[in-house]
Structures are given as structure tokens and as C-alpha cells.
Design a protein around this motif. Structure first.
Motif, short mmCIF file in Angstrom:
data_model
loop_
_atom_site.label_atom_id
_atom_site.label_comp_id
_atom_site.label_asym_id
_atom_site.label_seq_id
_atom_site.Cartn_x
_atom_site.Cartn_y
_atom_site.Cartn_z
N PHE A 27 -19.13 18.97 11.76
CA PHE A 27 -18.10 19.91 12.21
C PHE A 27 -17.50 20.65 11.01
CE2 PHE A 27 -14.12 21.54 13.68
CZ PHE A 27 -14.53 22.16 14.85
N PHE A 28 -17.28 19.93 9.93
CA PHE A 28 -16.83 20.51 8.65
C PHE A 28 -15.44 21.16 8.72
CE2 PHE A 28 -21.57 20.79 8.33
CZ PHE A 28 -21.74 19.90 7.27
N ASP A 29 -14.50 20.58 9.45
CA ASP A 29 -13.16 21.17 9.45
C ASP A 29 -12.50 20.94 8.09
OD1 ASP A 29 -10.88 22.46 10.31
OD2 ASP A 29 -9.97 20.64 11.13
N VAL A 31 -13.74 21.98 5.26
CA VAL A 31 -14.74 22.05 4.19
C VAL A 31 -14.19 21.33 2.95
CG1 VAL A 31 -16.52 23.53 3.16
CG2 VAL A 31 -15.26 24.36 5.14
N HIS A 32 -13.88 20.03 3.16
CA HIS A 32 -13.29 19.24 2.07
C HIS A 32 -14.37 18.76 1.08
CE1 HIS A 32 -14.79 15.65 4.11
NE2 HIS A 32 -14.02 15.84 5.18
N ARG A 33 -13.97 17.97 0.10
CA ARG A 33 -14.92 17.59 -0.96
C ARG A 33 -16.11 16.79 -0.44
NH1 ARG A 33 -11.05 14.73 -4.37
NH2 ARG A 33 -12.92 13.74 -5.16
N ALA A 126 -26.87 15.26 6.22
CA ALA A 126 -25.58 14.95 6.82
C ALA A 126 -25.04 13.71 6.12
CB ALA A 126 -25.70 14.72 8.32
N GLY A 127 -23.79 13.39 6.44
CA GLY A 127 -23.15 12.24 5.80
C GLY A 127 -23.59 10.94 6.45
N PHE A 128 -23.23 9.85 5.77
CA PHE A 128 -23.58 8.49 6.20
C PHE A 128 -23.11 8.17 7.62
CE2 PHE A 128 -19.40 6.52 6.10
CZ PHE A 128 -18.67 7.59 5.57
N ASP A 129 -22.04 8.83 8.07
CA ASP A 129 -21.46 8.47 9.38
C ASP A 129 -21.69 9.53 10.44
OD1 ASP A 129 -19.78 10.40 8.35
OD2 ASP A 129 -17.93 9.30 8.72
N PHE A 130 -22.61 10.45 10.20
CA PHE A 130 -22.85 11.52 11.18
C PHE A 130 -23.52 10.94 12.43
CE2 PHE A 130 -25.51 14.89 13.08
CZ PHE A 130 -24.49 15.78 13.41
N GLU A 164 -10.53 5.35 -0.21
CA GLU A 164 -10.54 5.68 1.22
C GLU A 164 -11.38 6.93 1.42
OE1 GLU A 164 -7.40 6.99 4.63
OE2 GLU A 164 -6.55 6.20 2.76
N LYS A 165 -12.14 6.96 2.51
CA LYS A 165 -13.00 8.12 2.79
C LYS A 165 -12.18 9.41 2.83
CE LYS A 165 -15.63 10.31 6.40
NZ LYS A 165 -15.83 10.42 7.83
N ILE A 166 -12.72 10.44 2.21
CA ILE A 166 -12.12 11.78 2.36
C ILE A 166 -12.57 12.27 3.73
CG2 ILE A 166 -12.16 14.14 1.49
CD1 ILE A 166 -12.73 13.01 -1.30
N SER A 167 -11.63 12.56 4.60
CA SER A 167 -12.01 13.01 5.95
C SER A 167 -11.04 14.06 6.47
CB SER A 167 -12.03 11.83 6.92
OG SER A 167 -10.71 11.44 7.22
N SER A 168 -11.49 14.80 7.45
CA SER A 168 -10.62 15.81 8.07
C SER A 168 -9.40 15.14 8.68
CB SER A 168 -11.38 16.57 9.16
OG SER A 168 -12.57 17.12 8.64
N THR A 169 -9.60 13.98 9.29
CA THR A 169 -8.49 13.27 9.95
C THR A 169 -7.42 12.91 8.91
OG1 THR A 169 -10.15 12.33 11.42
CG2 THR A 169 -7.98 11.27 11.43
N ARG A 170 -7.86 12.42 7.76
CA ARG A 170 -6.92 12.04 6.71
C ARG A 170 -6.14 13.27 6.21
NH1 ARG A 170 -8.96 9.33 1.06
NH2 ARG A 170 -6.97 9.43 -0.04
N1 LIG Z 1 -16.23 11.63 2.64
C1 LIG Z 1 -17.47 11.96 3.04
N2 LIG Z 1 -18.53 11.59 2.29
C2 LIG Z 1 -19.79 11.92 2.67
N3 LIG Z 1 -20.07 12.64 3.77
C3 LIG Z 1 -19.05 13.03 4.54
C4 LIG Z 1 -17.70 12.73 4.20
N4 LIG Z 1 -16.90 13.26 5.15
C5 LIG Z 1 -17.70 13.87 6.03
N5 LIG Z 1 -18.98 13.73 5.68
C6 LIG Z 1 -20.16 14.30 6.37
O1 LIG Z 1 -19.95 15.70 6.51
C7 LIG Z 1 -20.40 16.16 7.78
C8 LIG Z 1 -19.25 16.73 8.57
O2 LIG Z 1 -18.38 15.65 8.89
P1 LIG Z 1 -17.21 15.74 9.92
O3 LIG Z 1 -17.01 17.15 10.31
O4 LIG Z 1 -17.36 14.71 10.96
O5 LIG Z 1 -16.01 15.41 8.92
P2 LIG Z 1 -15.06 14.17 8.76
O6 LIG Z 1 -14.21 14.54 7.60
O7 LIG Z 1 -15.81 12.89 8.71
O8 LIG Z 1 -14.21 14.30 10.09
P3 LIG Z 1 -13.35 13.27 10.95
O9 LIG Z 1 -12.13 12.98 10.18
O10 LIG Z 1 -13.11 14.04 12.20
O11 LIG Z 1 -14.23 12.07 11.15
C9 LIG Z 1 -21.02 14.95 8.46
O12 LIG Z 1 -22.39 14.98 8.19
C10 LIG Z 1 -20.31 13.78 7.80
O13 LIG Z 1 -21.07 12.61 7.87
#
Ligand SMILES: Nc1ncnc2c1ncn2[C@@H]1O[C@H](COP(=O)(O)OP(=O)(O)OP(=O)(O)O)[C@@H](O)[C@H]1O
Ligand SMILES: Cc1cc2nc3c(=O)[nH]c(=O)nc-3n(C[C@H](O)[C@H](O)[C@H](O)COP(=O)(O)O)c2cc1C
Length: 315
Positions: A27-29, A31-33, A126-130, A164-170
């Protein structure tokens, strides 16, 4: 950069099937690191494979169609802003797949057939958790095992910050409490809100701190109420400033819940009504409060200004 909108069941009219793609998926909301690492890998692979680099994203956010999230999902980067950032990064093509309930029901196999094979994708990153396909049944192992050698697969390891994982939610959580330095660090750039300079009550100039009142672009998220060190892009130039997000309780009836965003731009005295600007958010300075008079408000704004000046000097 090419932007191609797809809907399931899609017509491939717009897609030039003589082109092959190295595709980043997600989804890439924001476009974080973490996202940038995924996209960079797709770009690197595209060069290796003589293919075009592409990002596949979805619209709207899956949670809007599927529900089931505890927290409120708002966009860190609404679609157009996300597209602009992808262009700056150097992506050749963005596929925007309309996220409908029919699309959500696709099996992992069908997703791969229609959205990977049909688009002539030669490499998927894609990332490990896609996860993908109905109920998120597909993961990166499935992606690999269903490939039959038609495309290569790269899985990007978890990118963390403070363990901690860098994520859109965080990042959304930090935005909601105005932690802009944290947001900056996780995004790899300051959070930005585009907007238009509109007319305010014109009180600012009478207290010695004229402000540009900003009407934010539709769909933008506004950080928590408070005072911030910001930069503002006006006519292609960034200027330092101090911004108040709030309800001006010193002057306004608390019932009048009209949120305003106003920026006092440092060393600036141009008339910019009607200009399109971008506000870049750097640091939260304090909460907004009700002062017992104009003099104490002025004294506080002067302190805010000095704090912003110090902050930008040390940046
Ligand atoms: N910290 C991370 N390290 C490696 N890959 C990532 C990371 N965050 C996201 N990705 C990958 O980037 C792509 C887009 O991820 P996604 O849009 O679900 O972001 P997210 O930050 O994980 O969002 P959410 O917080 O909603 O789970 C996916 O392939 C996901 O696995
Ligand atoms: C840096 C900064 C901090 C501010 N902090 C407050 C505050 O804490 N409380 C408040 O009532 N108004 C605050 N204001 C808003 C001022 O009241 C406002 O700028 C003034 O009323 C002029 O706005 P207007 O002409 O658009 O009405 C702040 C403004 C700036 C620029």
C-alpha cells in the motif's frame, strides 16, 4: 512517470504488454524508510533485468473496504502525494489498483495471474510481512512457490528503528500526538501538508505576528493541536516559521470549533493570499492555551519564535 489505474476484472488496454516490469508491491502509505528500501530494490532489479521499475499500490485503503481495524486509518500521503513522491524517487510506472470487495476476494493464484503475469512482471519485491489474496492467505513464500519460474522474488527484511518495525501504523500514531521529529525520522523526510493561503481574521498583524492562514488540501491529516516549528514552501522557496494549529482560545469562543492552521513566516512580509503552499512539520513546541490577555500571548509567541530559530540553527 506513467500512472495506470486498474480495476478487477481489468482491461489491459492501457498496459503495454511488450514492456516488462520489476514491481514493488504494497500500500505504501507515507512512503516511509521501510517502503523506500522495498522500492529501491525493485528499481535496482529493473536495471539488472532491463525492465521498467513499477510500484503497485491500492486505492482506497483496504481497511475501508474490509473494516476490522481498531485504530482510525487516515492517509499519511493521500494518493496524489504518494504518486508525486514515487515520481521523485525515480519509479517509471505506478499501477493504482482499485481496492473493491471483488478484488479482495481474489485467491492468491488469481491475484498472481491477473496482476503479476498479465502485466508481464518479471520480478516482484515486497517486505517480509506482505500478504495478498482473500483473507491475506498469500505471503512471500506463496509468491515464490506460485511463480513457476515466471518471475523472480525479493523479500526485504524488516527495517526497524529503536528495535520496532517502521510502519505506516506507527507513523500515524506519532502524527496524532504531534511527535513530528519521530515522524521525520521514520519517513526519512518531514511530514508535508499542501494547502492554500486564505484570509483569516487579520488580527495577527495587529499583535505583531502576521500569519498565513492555511486551508489544507482535502484528505490531508493535520497534526495534533499545538505550536510547531515548520518550514513553508512559498513560490518555490522554503522559509522557516512557527505554526499554530488550533482554535485560538484567547480570542474565540470555545464553542466555535473551527480548526485553523496559521504560520508566522520568519523575516517575511509579502502578501501571499491565494498562493499554493506546502507546510513541512519539524518539531512540536507546546500545546495551545488560553492566555489572559494579548500581551502574554505576544510574549509567548516571541518565545516560540526564538525556539524555532534555535531549532533550525541546530538542524
Ligand atoms: N519496516 C519495513 N521493513 C521492510 N519492509 C517493509 C517495512 N514496512 C513495510 N514494508 C513492506 O513495504 C510494502 C508496503 O507495506 P505496507 O503498505 O503494508 O506498509 P506498513 O508500513 O507495513 O503498513 P501497516 O502499518 O499498515 O502494516 C510491503 O511489501 C511491506 O511488507
Ligand atoms: C506561534 C503561534 C502560537 C500561537 N499560540 C496561541 C495560543 O497558545 N493560544 C491562542 O489563543 N492563540 C495562539 N495563536 C494564535 C493567535 O491568537 C493568532 O495568530 C491571532 O489571533 C491572529 O489570527 P487571525 O488574524 O487569523 O485571527 C498562536 C499563533 C502563532 C503564530
Amino acid at each position: 512517470m506513467n500512472v495506470i489505474h486498474l480495476k478487477y476484472p481489468h482491461q489491459l488496454k492501457e498496459v503495454d504488454t511488450s514492456t516488462s516490469y520489476s514491481l514493488a508491491l504494497g500500500f505504501f502509505d507515507g512512503v516511509h524508510r521501510g517502503h523506500q528500501a522495498v522500492i529501491k530494490n525493485a528499481i535496482d532489479k529493473s536495471k539488472e533485468l532491463n525492465a521498467k521499475s513499477a510500484v503497485m499500490t491500492f486505492d482506497p485503503h483496504p481497511s475501508i473496504v474490509l473494516g476490522g481495524r481498531k485504530e482510525k486509518v487516515f492517509y499519511i500521503t493521500p494518493l496524489q502525494q504518494k504518486i508525486n513522491i514515487l515520481k521523485e524517487i525515480g519509479v517509471d510506472t505506478v499501477f493504482v489498483v482499485q481496492f473493491t470487495s471483488d478484488f479482495a476476494k481474489l485467491s492468491p493464484e488469481d491475484f498472481i495471474n491477473y496482476f503479476i503475469r498479465d502485466l508481464n512482471v518479471v520480478h516482484v519485491t515486497a517486505g517480509f510481512d506482505f500478504t495478498f489474496g482473500s483473507f491475506g492467505k498469500g505471503n512471500m513464500e506463496t509468491m515464490e512457490s506460485l511463480s513457476n519460474g515466471d518471475y523472480g522474488v525479493s523479500v526485504i527484511n524488516k527495517l526497524t528503528d529503536d528495535a520496532e518495525k517502521i510502519s505506516s501504523t506507527r507513523i500515524r500514531k506519532s502524527l496524532q500526538i504531534g511527535e513530528m521529529e519521530e515522524v521525520h525520522k521514520l519517513l526519512g523526510r518531514p511530514f508535508e501538508v499542501p494547502g492554500l493561503v486564505i484570509h483569516g481574521d487579520k488580527r495577527g498583524r495587529t499583535i505583531g505576528f502576521p500569519t498565513a492562514n492555511i486551508q489544507s488540501a482535502e484528505g490531508s491529516f493535520i497534526p495534533a493541536v499545538g505550536v510547531y516549528a515548520v518550514r513553508i514552501l512559498v513560490q518555490n522557496r522554503w522559509h522557516d516559521g512557527v505554526c499554530n494549529v488550533g482554535y485560538k482560545p484567547t480570542f474565540k469562543n470555545p464553542e466555535d470549533k473551527q480548526l485553523s492552521i496559521e504560520v508566522h513566516i520568519l523575516d517575511f512580509d509579502k502578501n501571499i493570499y491565494g498562493e499554493e503552499v506546502v507546510v513541512g512539520w519539524y518539531k512540536r513546541i507546546r500545546n495551545e492555551k488560553k492566555f489572559d490577555g494579548i500581551d502574554s500571548l505576544k510574549a509567548q509567541i516571541e518565545k516560540d519564535k526564538q525556539e524555532a530559530i534555535r531549532y533550525f540553527q541546530n538542524l
